[in-house]
Design an enzyme around this catalytic site. Structure first.
Site, PDB file in Angstrom:
ATOM      1  N   GLU A 126       0.742  -1.221   0.073  1.00  0.00           N
ATOM      2  CA  GLU A 126      -0.107   0.022  -0.185  1.00  0.00           C
ATOM      3  C   GLU A 126       0.889   1.105  -0.024  1.00  0.00           C
ATOM      4  OE1 GLU A 126      -2.033   0.070   3.844  1.00  0.00           O
ATOM      5  OE2 GLU A 126      -2.718  -1.918   3.477  1.00  0.00           O
ATOM      6  N   LYS A 128       2.398   4.544   1.307  1.00  0.00           N
ATOM      7  CA  LYS A 128       2.629   4.991   2.819  1.00  0.00           C
ATOM      8  C   LYS A 128       1.939   6.727   2.539  1.00  0.00           C
ATOM      9  CE  LYS A 128       5.666   5.194   6.698  1.00  0.00           C
ATOM     10  NZ  LYS A 128       5.472   6.681   6.812  1.00  0.00           N
ATOM     11  N   ASP A 130       1.883  10.285   3.749  1.00  0.00           N
ATOM     12  CA  ASP A 130       2.724  11.302   4.545  1.00  0.00           C
ATOM     13  C   ASP A 130       1.604  12.145   5.231  1.00  0.00           C
ATOM     14  OD1 ASP A 130       4.713  12.347   5.695  1.00  0.00           O
ATOM     15  OD2 ASP A 130       5.522  13.255   4.075  1.00  0.00           O
ATOM     16  N   TYR A 236      -6.819   2.263   6.643  1.00  0.00           N
ATOM     17  CA  TYR A 236      -5.930   0.982   6.076  1.00  0.00           C
ATOM     18  C   TYR A 236      -5.670   0.182   7.253  1.00  0.00           C
ATOM     19  CZ  TYR A 236      -2.429   4.298   8.114  1.00  0.00           C
ATOM     20  OH  TYR A 236      -1.902   5.161   8.977  1.00  0.00           O
ATOM     21  N   LYS A 324      10.948   2.955   2.189  1.00  0.00           N
ATOM     22  CA  LYS A 324      10.894   4.310   2.080  1.00  0.00           C
ATOM     23  C   LYS A 324      11.419   4.655   0.640  1.00  0.00           C
ATOM     24  CE  LYS A 324       9.953   6.715   5.456  1.00  0.00           C
ATOM     25  NZ  LYS A 324      10.310   6.996   6.576  1.00  0.00           N
ATOM     26  N   CYS A 429      33.947  20.258  28.153  1.00  0.00           N
ATOM     27  CA  CYS A 429      32.723  20.391  28.099  1.00  0.00           C
ATOM     28  C   CYS A 429      32.131  21.690  27.876  1.00  0.00           C
ATOM     29  CB  CYS A 429      31.836  19.806  29.295  1.00  0.00           C
ATOM     30  SG  CYS A 429      29.967  20.146  29.293  1.00  0.00           S
ATOM     31  N   CYS A 432      30.041  23.037  31.034  1.00  0.00           N
ATOM     32  CA  CYS A 432      30.446  23.056  32.573  1.00  0.00           C
ATOM     33  C   CYS A 432      32.076  23.123  32.689  1.00  0.00           C
ATOM     34  CB  CYS A 432      30.086  21.621  33.307  1.00  0.00           C
ATOM     35  SG  CYS A 432      31.009  20.431  32.922  1.00  0.00           S
ATOM     36  N   CYS A 447      31.285  14.320  28.381  1.00  0.00           N
ATOM     37  CA  CYS A 447      31.659  15.348  29.792  1.00  0.00           C
ATOM     38  C   CYS A 447      31.713  14.403  31.041  1.00  0.00           C
ATOM     39  CB  CYS A 447      30.657  16.017  29.860  1.00  0.00           C
ATOM     40  SG  CYS A 447      30.622  17.187  31.268  1.00  0.00           S
ATOM     41  N   CYS A 453      27.363  18.828  35.881  1.00  0.00           N
ATOM     42  CA  CYS A 453      27.249  19.457  34.785  1.00  0.00           C
ATOM     43  C   CYS A 453      25.880  19.886  34.374  1.00  0.00           C
ATOM     44  CB  CYS A 453      27.861  18.839  33.578  1.00  0.00           C
ATOM     45  SG  CYS A 453      27.271  19.273  32.011  1.00  0.00           S
TER      46      CYS A 453
HETATM   47  S1  IVH Z   1       0.112   0.665   8.942  1.00  0.00           S
HETATM   48  C1  IVH Z   1       0.326  -1.804  12.664  1.00  0.00           C
HETATM   49  N1  IVH Z   1      -0.250   1.393   6.550  1.00  0.00           N
HETATM   50  O1  IVH Z   1       2.945   5.550   8.714  1.00  0.00           O
HETATM   51  C2  IVH Z   1       0.373  -1.061  11.522  1.00  0.00           C
HETATM   52  N2  IVH Z   1       0.623   2.933   8.145  1.00  0.00           N
HETATM   53  O2  IVH Z   1       5.767   5.253   9.963  1.00  0.00           O
HETATM   54  C3  IVH Z   1       0.338   0.437  11.618  1.00  0.00           C
HETATM   55  N3  IVH Z   1       0.921   5.358   7.270  1.00  0.00           N
HETATM   56  O3  IVH Z   1       2.106   5.525  12.242  1.00  0.00           O
HETATM   57  C4  IVH Z   1       0.583   1.142  10.617  1.00  0.00           C
HETATM   58  N4  IVH Z   1       0.473   4.926   5.470  1.00  0.00           N
HETATM   59  O4  IVH Z   1       0.627   6.858  10.511  1.00  0.00           O
HETATM   60  C5  IVH Z   1       0.388   1.820   7.747  1.00  0.00           C
HETATM   61  N5  IVH Z   1      -0.726   2.352   4.404  1.00  0.00           N
HETATM   62  C6  IVH Z   1      -0.308   2.586   5.735  1.00  0.00           C
HETATM   63  C7  IVH Z   1       0.259   3.858   6.071  1.00  0.00           C
HETATM   64  C8  IVH Z   1       0.754   3.887   7.462  1.00  0.00           C
HETATM   65  C9  IVH Z   1       0.894   5.764   6.344  1.00  0.00           C
HETATM   66  C10 IVH Z   1       1.564   5.922   8.541  1.00  0.00           C
HETATM   67  C11 IVH Z   1       0.910   5.649   9.920  1.00  0.00           C
HETATM   68  C12 IVH Z   1       2.299   5.009  10.878  1.00  0.00           C
HETATM   69  C13 IVH Z   1       3.293   5.650  10.039  1.00  0.00           C
HETATM   70  C14 IVH Z   1       4.562   4.902  10.345  1.00  0.00           C
END
Ligand code: IVH
Length: 724
Positions: A126, A128, A130, A236, A324, A429, A432, A447, A453
């Site tokens: 899926e 991800k 943002d 999701y 990523k 440091c 301090c 330090c 400190c």
């Molecule tokens: S699943 C237990 N699916 O990414 C599984 N997360 O970096 C939990 N996110 O905290 C997450 N798209 O807010 C899942 N297709 C997707 C997602 C997703 C974005 C976010 C989510 C999570 C964060 C982690």
């Protein structure tokens, strides 16, 4: 008034003074607005202060405070929303950055489940998104609560705001009695552009990127503002459900769609590792055409039964990973290198940069890791960046991957100023003045000032009050620094927090009368502190800020020892034992028989010599011990309750697995045992209740025999835990 000067005319000294004054005025205004609900200036005046502060910080980035209010404006203060405990934790995802990471992920899962490479294991991929994670709770089909992720356990109650989002249905038909739908709040590119245009036209602050705009919009204290913001939601995942949604991830997504949620149309089943990697490239190709930001793709094991078997680590599922997209890069000038001192005394170099936009975010600070990194060496002494060092004045490449702190990745030698000089890492440091020492094998210089400190002391206090530790409402780093520096309130160590009210009563100027405080806020703070006197053992151990003892190790220790007394007694007992005194691993092992307390600590699965060494080190320092004693005297420490399945036959038992298991892997066996309240240990001792032995078991069986510990086979074990 200093504001009459043009920022470009300010001297550094004037700028420093003005930053102090502006910060103070902003703090007062914030307090009046949020703490007392009684604003002392108009929004426009407030925005003017922030604007001026930002301008000065832009010109003198070295003067910018780590806690500058200019970074916080735009998001509502967290105390504005009530807190909500998630009934099922909201997990985050571990990250992968290349194909090998994904192959390793698949490999790990197969090993955990004991599946060979030919087993057809399917994943759902899926995008991800943002945005911001959100959990929506429906009871009998009605939306009753919406909460942000927060720290995963406790989030903020944003129900009123969520109700204004068109993608979030108020009621759903044919829903399970209880259903928590989880997903991402985001803003589309087109809506973001339009919102920024509107903001600009009405003289308001624009947002740096859609994610910030979504966050700022959802976390508005006034839901009417949220209503005017074009927020969207993709579903999701799910939290608590009174009945299972489906047997597979892809069916579950379909079900969420049927309930009326928007789901992402790019979700797809991948039948093999090759499919997953191909899908990654495909989504990356499509990324530019999507009307929303994505920062990678997520793979999830499709079979929900297998997801359940795989379970979770402390904050991430074993059955999912985020792949990523490559990091974003930009070039800028390095203006200065500052040294920050952390709670363990580590001197961390921070790059102060000419602000530059990297993937939609303005970056003015980046990490330089440690002195070797600056000099062009990695942790094993090999050269990085072809051995090129980093100097003030250099043109440097900034690397930013998702939420990770940006770093300085490259130097353009052709653009290096002629008069530049190698950076001299301080051997004192900067806070301090104590000697900063680098031990052999350690990349970090520390330090040696200890609690004397101020930087270390304040950072330790900040760690103590952090979210995963005591999390005292109304007490953040800003207040902590003020209390630390105040000669009357003098909070110098954790115990002082708990005697703050008593000390305050003796002072001529009470906290309630001080700048930025009032009767109500002082009262609330004392009440919040009192509430935290009762603390679970794992949180206390974590809060002490001992090196190598993170949240997971603290929980492992707390589970093993159950009570503070037993923990402290064992660590104290270990101090003079032979194993604690030698560093050579082989020699250490040879002395284990004479080191029962040391063995009790290092025998805990997941706890190694470095944790034990750090514990022993802390408990052998008089000043530390006295400080901990004073703290413990203020607290009521909750013993560790064994998790849910207390009716399990193995709850509270210490179990050792040895030899090869055939029906499940060692990792799964351990996780299952722990989920039923057993402790899993790596070695057999007088404390062991049960040894589960598979073929090939050797010396541990003999030891168990000698000690009279019960030994069972894998099938008996499965019967015992009800899994056969
Ligand atoms: S699943 C237990 N699916 O990414 C599984 N997360 O970096 C939990 N996110 O905290 C997450 N798209 O807010 C899942 N297709 C997707 C997602 C997703 C974005 C976010 C989510 C999570 C964060 C982690």
């Amino acid at each position: 008034m200093p504001e009459t000067f043009d920022v470009s005319d300010l001297t550094e000294a004037q700028a420093r003074l003005e930053i102090v004054q502006l910060t103070d005025r902003v703090a007062k205004a914030n307090f009046a607005y949020h703490g007392n609900d009684d604003p002392i200036m108009t929004d426009a005046e407030f925005d003017g202060l922030i604007l001026r502060l930002r301008e000065i910080e832009l010109r003198f980035p070295q003067l910018k405070r780590a806690d500058s209010p200019s970074d916080r404006v735009g998001s509502a203060p967290s105390q504005g929303f009530s807190k909500v405990a998630h009934s099922v934790k909201m997990f985050s995802l571990s990250n992968a950055f290349n194909q090998k990471d994904i192959a390793d992920f698949d490999d790990r899962i197969r090993r955990y489940l004991g599946l060979d490479t030919t087993f057809p294991l399917a994943y759902v991929s899926e995008p991800k998104i943002d945005g911001l994670g959100l959990s929506l709770r429906y009871e009998r089909g009605h939306l009753v609560q919406a909460a942000t992720r927060g720290d995963g356990n406790v989030g903020e109650n944003v129900t009123a705001n969520a109700r204004t989002v068109a993608d979030i249905p108020e009621t759903i038909d044919d829903a399970p009695e209880i259903l928590e739908v989880r997903g991402e709040i985001y803003m589309s590119h087109s809506d973001f552009e339009e919102l920024n245009k509107k903001q600009e036209e009405s003289g308001k602050k624009t947002f740096a990127n859609p994610r910030n705009a979504a966050a700022g919009s959802l976390r508005q204290l006034d839901a009417f503002v949220t209503k005017d913001r074009p927020l969207r939601f993709f579903a999701y995942a799910w939290g608590e459900t009174s009945e299972p949604l489906a047997k597979t991830q892809i069916e579950a997504i379909g079900k969420l769609g049927k309930f009326g949620f928007a789901t992402n149309s790019l979700a797809k089943v991948c039948g093999s590792l090759e499919d997953m990697l191909e899908e990654y490239l495909e989504i990356e190709r499509q990324r530019g055409n999507l009307d929303y930001d994505i920062d990678g793709i997520v793979y999830k094991v499709n079979d929900i039964g297998l997801q359940t078997r795989l379970g979770f680590r402390s904050s991430t599922p074993r059955w999912a990973i985020a792949h990523k997209f490559p990091a974003e890069l930009a070039w800028t000038r390095l203006r200065a290198i500052d040294i920050q001192v952390g709670r363990t005394g580590a001197l961390s170099p921070v790059a102060r940069l000419e602000p530059v936009t990297v993937g939609g975010v303005v970056v003015s600070n980046a990490t330089l890791h440690n002195e070797d990194y600056i000099a062009g060496l990695d942790s094993s002494g090999e050269s990085i960046r072809d051995g090129v060092d980093v100097r003030v004045g250099d043109l440097v490449q900034i690397y930013r991957a998702g939420d990770v702190i940006p770093k300085v990745a490259k130097v353009d030698l052709k653009k290096r100023p002629k008069d530049s000089v190698p950076y001299m890492f301080p051997d004192k440091c900067p806070e301090c003045g104590a000697r900063a020492v680098r031990e052999e094998g350690d990349a970090v210089r520390r330090c040696s000032g200890g609690l004397a400190c101020p930087a270390q002391a304040v950072e330790r206090l900040n760690h103590f009050i952090s979210r995963a530790a005591f999390d005292i409402e109304g007490l953040g780093p800003r207040q902590m620094e003020m209390f630390y520096n105040d000669t009357e309130l003098a909070v110098r160590e954790p115990a002082d927090i708990f005697s703050l009210q008593t000390r305050d009563m003796k002072n001529s100027t009470r906290l309630a009368q001080r700048k930025g405080w009032g009767e109500k806020s002082a009262e609330n703070l004392f009440a919040a502190i009192d509430q935290c006197r009762r603390i679970p053992l794992n949180k206390l151990i974590f809060a002490l800020g001992i090196r190598h003892v993170g949240e997971v190790a603290a929980s492992d220790l707390a589970r093993q020892f159950g009570s503070w007394d037993s923990f402290a007694e064992t660590v104290n007992g270990a101090i003079n034992e032979p194993s604690a005194k030698v560093r050579d691993a082989k020699e250490k092992r040879a002395l284990l028989a004479e080191s029962p307390n040391w063995l009790k600590i290092t025998g805990i699965d997941g706890i190694g010599d470095s944790v034990a060494e750090a514990l022993v080190m802390t408990f052998s320092q008089n000043a530390e011990v006295e400080s901990i004693k004073r703290l413990v005297g203020e607290l009521e420490i909750e013993k560790v309750e064994m998790p849910e399945a207390s009716d399990s036959k193995v709850a509270g038992k210490t179990v050792v697995f040895t030899g090869s298991l055939e029906k499940m892997t060692r990792a799964e066996a351990k996780a299952t045992a722990e989920s039923q309240g057993a402790k899993v240990s790596g070695s057999v001792s007088g404390n062991t209740d049960l040894v589960v032995a598979g073929p090939g078991a050797g010396s541990k069986i003999k030891k168990a025999h000698d000690l009279g510990v019960e030994i069972i086979g894998e099938d008996e074990w499965l019967a015992l835990i009800g899994g056969a």
